[in-house]
Scaffold this motif. Structure first.
Motif, mmCIF file in Angstrom:
data_model
loop_
_atom_site.group_PDB
_atom_site.id
_atom_site.type_symbol
_atom_site.label_atom_id
_atom_site.label_comp_id
_atom_site.label_asym_id
_atom_site.label_seq_id
_atom_site.Cartn_x
_atom_site.Cartn_y
_atom_site.Cartn_z
ATOM 1 N N SER A 87 -9.272 -7.309 -8.998
ATOM 2 C CA SER A 87 -8.909 -5.916 -8.724
ATOM 3 C C SER A 87 -10.141 -5.074 -8.430
ATOM 4 O O SER A 87 -10.076 -4.106 -7.675
ATOM 5 N N VAL A 136 -8.698 4.790 -5.046
ATOM 6 C CA VAL A 136 -7.471 4.334 -5.723
ATOM 7 C C VAL A 136 -7.629 2.898 -6.182
ATOM 8 O O VAL A 136 -8.305 2.113 -5.543
ATOM 9 N N LEU A 168 -5.058 -0.182 -8.425
ATOM 10 C CA LEU A 168 -3.789 -0.487 -9.097
ATOM 11 C C LEU A 168 -3.882 -1.821 -9.818
ATOM 12 O O LEU A 168 -4.626 -2.705 -9.383
ATOM 13 N N TRP A 212 0.600 -4.737 -6.747
ATOM 14 C CA TRP A 212 0.185 -4.652 -5.342
ATOM 15 C C TRP A 212 1.347 -5.054 -4.424
ATOM 16 O O TRP A 212 2.219 -5.837 -4.812
ATOM 17 N N GLY A 213 1.288 -4.551 -3.202
ATOM 18 C CA GLY A 213 2.233 -4.993 -2.172
ATOM 19 C C GLY A 213 3.638 -4.447 -2.313
ATOM 20 O O GLY A 213 4.567 -4.949 -1.699
ATOM 21 N N LYS A 214 3.816 -3.400 -3.129
ATOM 22 C CA LYS A 214 5.157 -2.840 -3.308
ATOM 23 C C LYS A 214 5.251 -1.418 -2.759
ATOM 24 O O LYS A 214 6.213 -0.706 -3.010
ATOM 25 N N GLY A 215 4.188 -0.984 -2.092
ATOM 26 C CA GLY A 215 4.197 0.374 -1.539
ATOM 27 C C GLY A 215 3.678 1.443 -2.501
ATOM 28 O O GLY A 215 3.630 2.623 -2.164
ATOM 29 N N GLY A 235 0.594 1.880 -3.778
ATOM 30 C CA GLY A 235 -0.714 2.426 -3.380
ATOM 31 C C GLY A 235 -0.543 3.475 -2.287
ATOM 32 O O GLY A 235 -1.091 4.580 -2.364
ATOM 33 N N THR A 236 0.251 3.135 -1.279
ATOM 34 C CA THR A 236 0.478 4.069 -0.165
ATOM 35 C C THR A 236 1.043 5.388 -0.684
ATOM 36 O O THR A 236 0.573 6.463 -0.322
ATOM 37 N N LYS A 261 -13.643 5.399 1.856
ATOM 38 C CA LYS A 261 -14.614 4.375 2.237
ATOM 39 C C LYS A 261 -14.098 3.020 1.785
ATOM 40 O O LYS A 261 -13.707 2.857 0.631
ATOM 41 N N ASN A 293 -11.857 -5.626 2.855
ATOM 42 C CA ASN A 293 -10.687 -5.164 2.099
ATOM 43 C C ASN A 293 -9.549 -4.749 3.047
ATOM 44 O O ASN A 293 -9.232 -3.577 3.221
ATOM 45 N N GLY A 304 -6.353 -5.018 2.905
ATOM 46 C CA GLY A 304 -5.179 -4.365 2.318
ATOM 47 C C GLY A 304 -5.377 -2.861 2.241
ATOM 48 O O GLY A 304 -4.490 -2.080 2.595
ATOM 49 N N ALA A 331 -5.313 -1.293 5.717
ATOM 50 C CA ALA A 331 -3.932 -1.231 6.241
ATOM 51 C C ALA A 331 -3.194 -0.056 5.615
ATOM 52 O O ALA A 331 -2.477 0.683 6.300
ATOM 53 N N LYS A 347 -1.729 3.267 7.632
ATOM 54 C CA LYS A 347 -0.315 3.607 7.509
ATOM 55 C C LYS A 347 -0.116 5.087 7.170
ATOM 56 O O LYS A 347 0.851 5.716 7.576
HETATM 57 C C1 LIG Z 1 -5.701 -1.172 -2.055
HETATM 58 C C2 LIG Z 1 -4.475 -1.026 -2.948
HETATM 59 C C3 LIG Z 1 -4.546 0.297 -3.705
HETATM 60 C C4 LIG Z 1 -3.230 -1.034 -2.015
HETATM 61 O O1 LIG Z 1 -2.101 -0.725 -2.796
HETATM 62 P P1 LIG Z 1 -0.719 -1.497 -2.568
HETATM 63 O O2 LIG Z 1 0.298 -0.828 -3.410
HETATM 64 O O3 LIG Z 1 -0.919 -2.952 -2.769
HETATM 65 O O4 LIG Z 1 -0.471 -1.186 -1.029
HETATM 66 P P2 LIG Z 1 0.951 -1.062 -0.336
HETATM 67 O O5 LIG Z 1 1.917 -1.993 -0.966
HETATM 68 O O6 LIG Z 1 1.311 0.388 -0.337
HETATM 69 O O7 LIG Z 1 0.622 -1.599 1.121
HETATM 70 C C5 LIG Z 1 0.147 -0.795 2.170
HETATM 71 C C6 LIG Z 1 0.138 -1.564 3.462
HETATM 72 O O8 LIG Z 1 -0.958 -2.449 3.459
HETATM 73 C C7 LIG Z 1 -0.518 -3.780 3.697
HETATM 74 N N1 LIG Z 1 -1.303 -4.666 2.843
HETATM 75 C C8 LIG Z 1 -1.365 -4.652 1.498
HETATM 76 N N2 LIG Z 1 -2.208 -5.608 1.068
HETATM 77 C C9 LIG Z 1 -2.664 -6.241 2.183
HETATM 78 C C10 LIG Z 1 -3.576 -7.316 2.429
HETATM 79 N N3 LIG Z 1 -4.209 -7.929 1.414
HETATM 80 N N4 LIG Z 1 -3.835 -7.662 3.704
HETATM 81 C C11 LIG Z 1 -3.235 -7.019 4.734
HETATM 82 N N5 LIG Z 1 -2.354 -6.007 4.566
HETATM 83 C C12 LIG Z 1 -2.083 -5.629 3.321
HETATM 84 C C13 LIG Z 1 0.920 -3.823 3.310
HETATM 85 O O9 LIG Z 1 1.577 -4.835 4.029
HETATM 86 C C14 LIG Z 1 1.392 -2.420 3.633
HETATM 87 O O10 LIG Z 1 1.787 -2.288 4.956
HETATM 88 P P3 LIG Z 1 3.376 -2.448 5.317
HETATM 89 O O11 LIG Z 1 4.117 -1.524 4.422
HETATM 90 O O12 LIG Z 1 3.412 -2.041 6.746
HETATM 91 O O13 LIG Z 1 3.725 -3.852 5.053
HETATM 92 C C15 LIG Z 1 -4.339 -2.192 -3.966
HETATM 93 O O14 LIG Z 1 -4.248 -3.392 -3.264
HETATM 94 C C16 LIG Z 1 -5.517 -2.265 -4.939
HETATM 95 O O15 LIG Z 1 -5.491 -1.624 -5.994
HETATM 96 N N6 LIG Z 1 -6.560 -3.053 -4.614
HETATM 97 C C17 LIG Z 1 -7.732 -3.214 -5.479
HETATM 98 C C18 LIG Z 1 -8.624 -1.986 -5.522
HETATM 99 C C19 LIG Z 1 -9.076 -1.538 -4.147
HETATM 100 O O16 LIG Z 1 -9.482 -2.343 -3.330
HETATM 101 N N7 LIG Z 1 -8.996 -0.208 -3.949
HETATM 102 C C20 LIG Z 1 -9.364 0.406 -2.674
HETATM 103 C C21 LIG Z 1 -10.776 0.776 -2.664
HETATM 104 S S1 LIG Z 1 -11.114 1.673 -1.155
#
Ligand SMILES: CC(C)(COP(=O)(O)OP(=O)(O)OC[C@H]1O[C@@H](n2cnc3c(N)ncnc32)[C@H](O)[C@@H]1OP(=O)(O)O)[C@@H](O)C(=O)NCCC(=O)NCCS
Length: 181
Positions: free
Chosen positions: A32, A94, A96, A101-104, A106-107, A129, A134, A136, A139, A143
Motif C-alpha cells: 500500500s 490519498v 486506502l 482497492w478497485g471498488k471505486g 478512491g475515485t 503527484k 502507479n 492505478g 487512472a 477518470k
Molecule cells: C490509488 C488508490 C487510492 C486508488 O483507489 P481505488 O479505490 O483502488 O480506485 P478505484 O477503484 O476508484 O479505481 C479508479 C480507476 O482506476 C482503475 N485502476 C485501479 N487500479 C488500477 C491498476 N492497478 N491499474 C490500472 N487501472 C487501475 C480502475 O479500473 C478505475 O477505473 P474504472 O472505474 O474505469 O475501471 C488505491 O489503489 C491506493 O490506495 N493505492 C495505494 C496508495 C497510492 O498509491 N496512493 C496514491 C498516491 S498518488
C-alpha cells in the motif's frame, strides 16, 4: 459547507487521533505504501495523524478519514495539503486499505475532497503527484478529469530505482462526475 461529505459509496469526515490505529494497519502494508513519499512510509499511524493535524492547525491543509457508507470503519485517508491561500491551490493525497482497492472508493473519496477544496477552500487548482509506475492512481485521476501536465524526472526513489513522477492538475470546473462545482 460541512467538513463531512457523503458520496454513494463512501463518506469523508475530518481525521482525528482516534483514526490512528486504522491508519497504522495500512501504513504497515508495504504494497500500500510503495508509491508514497518516504516520510509517510516510515511513519506509524499516530505520527502521521499528529503531523497532519498540526499542519491543519497551521492552516496548510485539511485531512479526512475515508469511511465506507453504512459501516463505521475507516478504510483510508484523503487530504488536501501544501495549501497556498495566495495562489488558491493545494495538492491532494490519498491511500486506502488494500482490500478496498478497485471498488471505486478512491475515485469517490478524491472527488469529495476536491469538491471540498473548490467550494470551501475556494481553490482554483488541485495538483496530484503520481509515481509513473502507479498506473492505478493515474487512472483514477484521469477518470476525475485531472490532466497530466508534466514530468518530474527521476524524482522518487521506488525500491532502489529513481523513478519519474507525473504531475496532474485539475482546475475549478473540470471535476467530473458532479453536476456543479
Ligand atoms: C490509488 C488508490 C487510492 C486508488 O483507489 P481505488 O479505490 O483502488 O480506485 P478505484 O477503484 O476508484 O479505481 C479508479 C480507476 O482506476 C482503475 N485502476 C485501479 N487500479 C488500477 C491498476 N492497478 N491499474 C490500472 N487501472 C487501475 C480502475 O479500473 C478505475 O477505473 P474504472 O472505474 O474505469 O475501471 C488505491 O489503489 C491506493 O490506495 N493505492 C495505494 C496508495 C497510492 O498509491 N496512493 C496514491 C498516491 S498518488
Amino acid at each position: 459547507m460541512s467538513a463531512t461529505l457523503r458520496g454513494t459509496l463512501v463518506e469523508i469526515r475530518p481525521l482525528t487521533l482516534a483514526d490512528s490505529h486504522a491508519l497504522s494497519e495500512i501504513l504497515r502494508d508495504r504494497r500500500s505504501t510503495r508509491f508514497l513519499p518516504p516520510r509517510v512510509r516510515h511513519e506509524a499511524g499516530l505520527q502521521f495523524v499528529r503531523r497532519v493535524l498540526k499542519e491543519q492547525r497551521s492552516g496548510t491543509g485539511f485531512s479526512f478519514a475515508i469511511v465506507v457508507k453504512g459501516e463505521n470503519h475507516v478504510v483510508g485517508q484523503v487530504r488536501l495539503m501544501d495549501w497556498s491561500r495566495a495562489e488558491s491551490r493545494a495538492e491532494v493525497g490519498v491511500w486506502l486499505k488494500r482490500k478496498y482497492w478497485g471498488k471505486g472508493f478512491g475515485t469517490e473519496a478524491v472527488r469529495l475532497a476536491c469538491l471540498f477544496g473548490f467550494r470551501s477552500m475556494r481553490l482554483h487548482r488541485v495538483v496530484a503527484k503520481v509515481v509513473s509506475d502507479n498506473g492505478g492512481s493515474a487512472a483514477m485521476l484521469r477518470k476525475l478529469g485531472f490532466r497530466q501536465e508534466g514530468t518530474l524526472r527521476r524524482e522518487a526513489r521506488v525500491g532502489r530505482t529513481w523513478t519519474d513522477v507525473w504531475v496532474y492538475g485539475l482546475l475549478r470546473g473540470e471535476l467530473r462526475g458532479l453536476r456543479t462545482v
